[in-house]
Design a protein around this motif. Structure first.
Motif, PDB file in Angstrom:
ATOM      1  N   GLU A 559      44.234 -20.413  22.954  1.00 50.76           N
ATOM      2  CA  GLU A 559      42.898 -19.848  23.224  1.00 50.76           C
ATOM      3  C   GLU A 559      42.918 -18.321  23.147  1.00 50.76           C
ATOM      4  OE1 GLU A 559      41.744 -21.406  27.039  1.00 50.76           O
ATOM      5  OE2 GLU A 559      41.599 -23.438  26.239  1.00 50.76           O
ATOM      6  N   VAL A 562      42.644 -17.518  19.532  1.00 48.93           N
ATOM      7  CA  VAL A 562      41.335 -17.902  18.985  1.00 48.93           C
ATOM      8  C   VAL A 562      40.265 -16.906  19.456  1.00 48.93           C
ATOM      9  CG1 VAL A 562      39.554 -19.712  19.052  1.00 48.93           C
ATOM     10  CG2 VAL A 562      41.959 -20.334  18.757  1.00 48.93           C
ATOM     11  N   ASN A 563      40.368 -16.507  20.720  1.00 46.56           N
ATOM     12  CA  ASN A 563      39.362 -15.591  21.270  1.00 46.56           C
ATOM     13  C   ASN A 563      39.428 -14.194  20.654  1.00 46.56           C
ATOM     14  OD1 ASN A 563      38.536 -17.672  22.837  1.00 46.56           O
ATOM     15  ND2 ASN A 563      39.543 -16.952  24.709  1.00 46.56           N
ATOM     16  N   VAL A 568      34.344 -15.188  17.401  1.00 51.32           N
ATOM     17  CA  VAL A 568      34.413 -16.130  18.518  1.00 51.32           C
ATOM     18  C   VAL A 568      34.004 -15.478  19.839  1.00 51.32           C
ATOM     19  CG1 VAL A 568      36.008 -17.554  19.889  1.00 51.32           C
ATOM     20  CG2 VAL A 568      36.176 -17.529  17.391  1.00 51.32           C
ATOM     21  N   GLU A 570      33.852 -17.535  22.867  1.00 54.10           N
ATOM     22  CA  GLU A 570      34.837 -18.151  23.763  1.00 54.10           C
ATOM     23  C   GLU A 570      35.295 -19.489  23.191  1.00 54.10           C
ATOM     24  OE1 GLU A 570      33.542 -19.238  27.642  1.00 54.10           O
ATOM     25  OE2 GLU A 570      31.581 -19.894  26.951  1.00 54.10           O
ATOM     26  N   SER A 571      36.368 -20.010  23.771  1.00 61.93           N
ATOM     27  CA  SER A 571      36.922 -21.239  23.206  1.00 61.93           C
ATOM     28  C   SER A 571      37.620 -22.055  24.281  1.00 61.93           C
ATOM     29  CB  SER A 571      37.933 -20.898  22.104  1.00 61.93           C
ATOM     30  OG  SER A 571      39.048 -20.274  22.677  1.00 61.93           O
ATOM     31  N   VAL A 573      40.783 -25.027  24.160  1.00 55.73           N
ATOM     32  CA  VAL A 573      41.705 -25.782  23.313  1.00 55.73           C
ATOM     33  C   VAL A 573      42.299 -26.921  24.142  1.00 55.73           C
ATOM     34  CG1 VAL A 573      43.925 -25.647  22.110  1.00 55.73           C
ATOM     35  CG2 VAL A 573      42.238 -23.821  21.809  1.00 55.73           C
ATOM     36  N   ALA A 587      40.326 -27.454  18.884  1.00 55.43           N
ATOM     37  CA  ALA A 587      39.717 -26.236  19.439  1.00 55.43           C
ATOM     38  C   ALA A 587      38.197 -26.352  19.445  1.00 55.43           C
ATOM     39  CB  ALA A 587      40.141 -25.028  18.606  1.00 55.43           C
ATOM     40  N   VAL A 589      34.886 -24.131  19.874  1.00 54.30           N
ATOM     41  CA  VAL A 589      34.645 -22.694  19.734  1.00 54.30           C
ATOM     42  C   VAL A 589      33.155 -22.387  19.868  1.00 54.30           C
ATOM     43  CG1 VAL A 589      34.776 -20.791  18.068  1.00 54.30           C
ATOM     44  CG2 VAL A 589      36.646 -22.417  18.234  1.00 54.30           C
ATOM     45  N   VAL A 623      38.598 -27.798  14.398  1.00 57.35           N
ATOM     46  CA  VAL A 623      37.848 -26.725  15.052  1.00 57.35           C
ATOM     47  C   VAL A 623      36.402 -27.198  15.123  1.00 57.35           C
ATOM     48  CG1 VAL A 623      37.055 -24.339  14.869  1.00 57.35           C
ATOM     49  CG2 VAL A 623      39.377 -24.942  14.136  1.00 57.35           C
ATOM     50  N   ILE A 625      32.649 -26.256  16.292  1.00 59.02           N
ATOM     51  CA  ILE A 625      31.786 -25.179  16.790  1.00 59.02           C
ATOM     52  C   ILE A 625      30.756 -25.791  17.729  1.00 59.02           C
ATOM     53  CG2 ILE A 625      30.107 -23.413  16.118  1.00 59.02           C
ATOM     54  CD1 ILE A 625      31.684 -23.177  13.477  1.00 59.02           C
TER      55      ILE A 625
END
Ligand code: WTA
Length: 676
Positions: A559, A562-563, A568, A570-571, A573, A587, A589, A623, A625
């Motif tokens: 995370e 990814v962040n 992005v 927030e995320s 995982v 993930a 996202v 991933v 969204i």
């Protein structure tokens, strides 16, 4: 040239060495005989007549058990005066205080005295049939030259050397050279990215890094030295980099770099071993926890070595002259304890596996077993699951009659994989030992063997505690569950010599993670089930750590990366069940308002970022969204809910009352259906 110091590739174990070795170890053959045969140092332990009474004794008379084992199995420079001084609730763990020893002497010199030409390492290089054997004499010579080289370049007792190498004799010699001169080592898995390596070098404050010019795996060359170059740019502590030549291709050398083999040839073959206190640091090994930052787990000298040696001998029934084939990478704890320290402390012959299970074809492991006459094979369920899919013919093509024990490690082994391993690989003859343990435990803690040779083994269960280990299960209120069958949080109720001592530079984190959740117990982070017979089965992590192809990774670490993606907001995982890998990475996202939601691009971008900042194995498989993440009213992401969605366990989504906005879940369920 790869093997320095005049090592030849073929080394013959002399018949004399075989005789000496045999007379010393043959008594360990069977369990059901007298105690001297069971474990010589156990003679005189009250009430001990078989394996299970020895286990009971080892738990209820822990100090006597471990004192006898430490005196019998290790060579001491100075004897210890205290067996243990531990208080789990305070995170104080000390074993064999007052004692001094040198780990490299225990792994090398004492065997060189009795049988210098015995093979210590079989380096199973990427190309089948190109293995190289290294005797104890040669390994001691390499280690001494390297120890002198490190000393000459200012590495002292108490320093920490980072090693970024694939499995190979020089990597083992590097570990042992550190042990010889009293430096700690920090082996970083050579699949980690430059940034992950840099983070570990900085945390360990290493002045010296040891690497190879290039790695070779599955026929592909990887630019390991280039990764080190990129890492050390951000590591002001690094003053020198030793570069061994795995291939003949030259690499650009900087002012800090040295050709390791050339420099080693200038050094003496004798290197005075440092007298180390039992509790001096032997190594750091970074592993993932439930927060973003990897932790440097600290293991010390005597207790770790003793535990690795004893578990290696008894869990696998390792005997005189056996060839032990652990296929783990030396960058993980399994490689440390069962490719290097356990087998070498026992004077064994150990395989260093450089390749993959399917190179050049899915028969690789079994062709290797036939060619090297491997007696114990120790691997990960993810590889077994993969090979099972290719069919039995890849196994049956090769002679596996040398195999005696099959081991599994790193993640739960499902029944289908267990049965295939047992029936096809082991022809139904070999016990399968599903071994449970962790970087923090130093060695195997729950395992079907040792036990009487005919004792039951239930497929997919780790079964019984090893000597000195007392597992307990805690209920949700933190109380010990005494009845069977039961499930709960797995804790270990008393200390053992192989356990981690602290987290490098952060003892408070050690206490909070392992000691505080259940005061007085070591908390493992795993859940377990105990059957009515009292057998243990590990059910998986209770925290946000996942296990991808047997590699441990914190979802928070992914995370974090990814962040950092500019699109992005927030995320979250999570891990999900994956046929081959055990767990895959999923993930969720939330994009920033102005971001362009091109899902394919985003996946690619995130994959690039994760492999650059951590390693390829940590890349998300999916991933998704989403508009928003399910959160509690206090703002905590409810990963439990996300896991249920991905596992399609929608009935399990009963209690959403603490959710801030339950509608978020419906959107996520819809999006998940579209994605998969
Ligand atoms: C998991 C690897 C089920 C567990 C030696 C543990 C297992 C984590 C088993 C440690 C097993 C290891 N059955 N799960 N036999 N062995 N695990 O530190 O979740 O890389 O906590 O050490 O792997 O991973 P680590």
């Amino acid at each position: 040239m790869w093997l320095p110091c005049g090592c030849t590739s073929k080394t013959i174990v002399t018949s004399y060495a075989r005789r000496v070795f045999k007379s010393y170890f043959c008594v360990f053959g069977r369990w059901k005989c007298n105690v001297a045969a069971l474990m010589p140092e156990a003679v005189g332990f009250e009430g001990v007549k078989d394996c299970s009474s020895l286990q009971e004794f080892s738990v209820s008379n822990s100090a006597s058990f471990w004192a006898a084992a430490a005196r019998h199995r290790l060579s001491w420079i100075k004897p210890f005066h205290m067996v243990q001084d531990c208080d789990l609730s305070l995170g104080r763990i000390k074993w064999f205080e007052g004692g001094q020893l040198n780990v490299s002497v225990n792994c090398l010199d004492r065997h060189v005295h009795t049988c210098p030409e015995r093979v210590a390492l079989i380096w199973e290089r990427d190309e089948p049939g190109s293995e190289i054997k290294v005797t104890y004499r040669q390994l001691l010579e390499m280690t001494c030259r390297l120890g002198n080289l490190l000393r000459r370049h200012g590495v002292k007792k108490g320093d920490c050397v980072t090693i970024y190498m694939p499995p190979c004799p020089l990597a083992v010699a590097s570990m042992l050279a550190c042990a010889r001169i009293g430096a700690a080592h920090n082996v970083v898995f050579a699949g980690f990215s430059a940034e992950a390596l840099a983070e570990r070098i900085r945390d360990a404050q290493s002045s010296t890094v040891i690497t190879v010019n290039q790695g070779v795996r599955a026929g592909k060359v990887t630019e390991l030295k280039r990764t080190v170059d990129a890492a050390v740019k951000d590591c002001p502590s690094v003053q020198q980099v030793l570069v061994a030549m795995r291939t003949e291709n030259p690499v650009t050398m900087t002012a800090k770099d040295m050709n390791m083999e050339e420099e080693m040839l200038k050094e003496d073959v004798v290197c005075e071993p440092e007298a180390m206190d039992s509790e001096d640091v032997l190594f750091l090994l970074y592993t993932s926890g439930s927060t973003g930052k990897p932790k440097g787990v600290v293991h010390t000298q005597a207790g770790y070595l003793l535990y690795a040696a004893l578990t290696h001998r008894y869990v696998f029934s390792y005997q005189d002259g056996d060839v032990f084939g652990c296929v783990a990478d030396i960058g993980w704890i399994t490689g440390h304890s069962y490719s290097v320290y356990g087998p070498l402390a026992n004077g064994g012959t150990t395989v260093l596996f450089e390749s993959t299970p399917i190179y050049p074809d899915p028969g690789r492991y079994w062709e290797m077993v036939q060619r090297l006459k491997i007696n114990q094979f120790y691997g990960a369920p993810t590889a077994i699951r993969l090979l099972l899919k290719y069919g039995d013919q890849w196994v049956q093509k090769y002679d596996r009659s040398t195999l005696k024990t099959l081991g599994s490690v790193g993640e739960p082994i499902n029944t289908e994989a267990w049965e295939w391993y047992h029936r096809v690989v082991g022809d139904g003859r070999c016990p399968v030992v599903d071994t449970w343990w962790q970087t923090e435990t130093g060695g195997i803690c729950i395992t079907p063997r040792p036990s009487d040779p005919d004792a039951e083994i239930v497929p997919g269960m780790a079964m019984r505690p090893f000597f000195g280990i007392k597992p307990v299960l805690m209920d949700t209120e933190g109380k010990v569950v005494t009845s069977n069958p039961a499930s709960g949080a797995l804790c270990l109720a008393q200390p053992w010599p192989g356990m981690a001592r602290t987290i490098h530079n952060n003892h408070q984190r050690f206490i909070e993670t392992y000691c505080q959740p259940h005061p007085g117990y070591f908390f493992t982070g795993d859940g377990a089930y105990r059957s009515k017979e009292g057998y243990y089965q590990i059910t998986g992590r209770l925290d946000d750590v996942i296990n991808v192809s047997g590699h441990r990774i914190g979802t928070a670490e992914i995370e974090d990366v990814v962040n950092q993606c500019s699109a992005v907001a927030e995320s979250a995982v999570i891990g999900y069940s994956h046929d081959i890998k055990g767990q895959g990475v999923y993930a969720f996202v939330v994009l920033k308002k102005d971001a362009d939601d091109q899902e394919a691009d985003l996946s690619q971008q995130l994959n690039n970022m994760v492999s650059k900042k951590i390693a390829k194995y940590a890349c998300p498989d999916f991933v998704q969204i989403v508009q928003r993440l399910p959160k509690t009213r206090s703002g905590k992401i409810m990963r439990r809910v996300l896991r249920k969605v991905v596992e399609r366990d929608l009935d399990g989504l009963d209690d959403l009352s603490t959710l801030d906005d339950p509608a978020a879940v419906q959107e996520i369920i819809q999006g998940h259906r579209e994605l998969c």
